[in-house]
Design a protein around this motif. Structure first.
Motif, PDB file in Angstrom:
ATOM      1  N   LEU A 284       0.827  -1.208   0.000  1.00 16.20           N
ATOM      2  CA  LEU A 284       0.000   0.000   0.000  1.00 16.20           C
ATOM      3  C   LEU A 284       0.861   1.256   0.000  1.00 16.20           C
TER       4      LEU A 284
ATOM      5  N   ALA B 251       2.133   2.666  -3.386  1.00 17.94           N
ATOM      6  CA  ALA B 251       1.192   3.299  -4.315  1.00 17.94           C
ATOM      7  C   ALA B 251       1.203   4.808  -4.139  1.00 17.94           C
TER       8      ALA B 251
ATOM      9  N   ALA C 186      -4.951   6.291  -4.010  1.00 21.77           N
ATOM     10  CA  ALA C 186      -5.902   5.182  -3.919  1.00 21.77           C
ATOM     11  C   ALA C 186      -6.122   4.518  -5.281  1.00 21.77           C
TER      12      ALA C 186
ATOM     13  N   ARG D 138      -2.688  -1.425  -8.975  1.00 22.47           N
ATOM     14  CA  ARG D 138      -1.638  -2.390  -8.643  1.00 22.47           C
ATOM     15  C   ARG D 138      -2.238  -3.706  -8.138  1.00 22.47           C
TER      16      ARG D 138
ATOM     17  N   ASP E  38      -4.037   4.335  -7.788  1.00 22.49           N
ATOM     18  CA  ASP E  38      -2.831   3.564  -8.098  1.00 22.49           C
ATOM     19  C   ASP E  38      -2.813   2.267  -7.297  1.00 22.49           C
ATOM     20  N   CYS E  39      -3.244   2.336  -6.059  1.00 22.18           N
ATOM     21  CA  CYS E  39      -3.300   1.159  -5.198  1.00 22.18           C
ATOM     22  C   CYS E  39      -4.245   0.105  -5.794  1.00 22.18           C
TER      23      CYS E  39
END
Length: 56
Positions: free
Chosen positions: A6, A9, A12, A18, A14-15
């Protein structure tokens, strides 16, 4: 390890991106014996690095 992922990243969105791109790996510990010691070993592809712990 999940918290580390987390932290890598940018935000959010991008998280979530991924997480969607990551291959899911079942983390199934294995018991092995090396040099007369019983070891609990996590698979290398689980994403936790090398995890080998003496048990018993």
């Amino acid at each position: 390890m999940n918290v580390q992922l987390l932290a890598e990243a940018n935000d959010a969105a991008d998280c979530i991106k991924r997480a969607e791109e990551r291959t899911l790996v079942t983390v199934l510990p294995a018991l092995e014996e090396r040099d007369g010691k019983r070891l609990l070993v996590l698979p290398d592809n689980a994403g936790y690095g090398s995890v080998v712990e003496v048990v018993g």
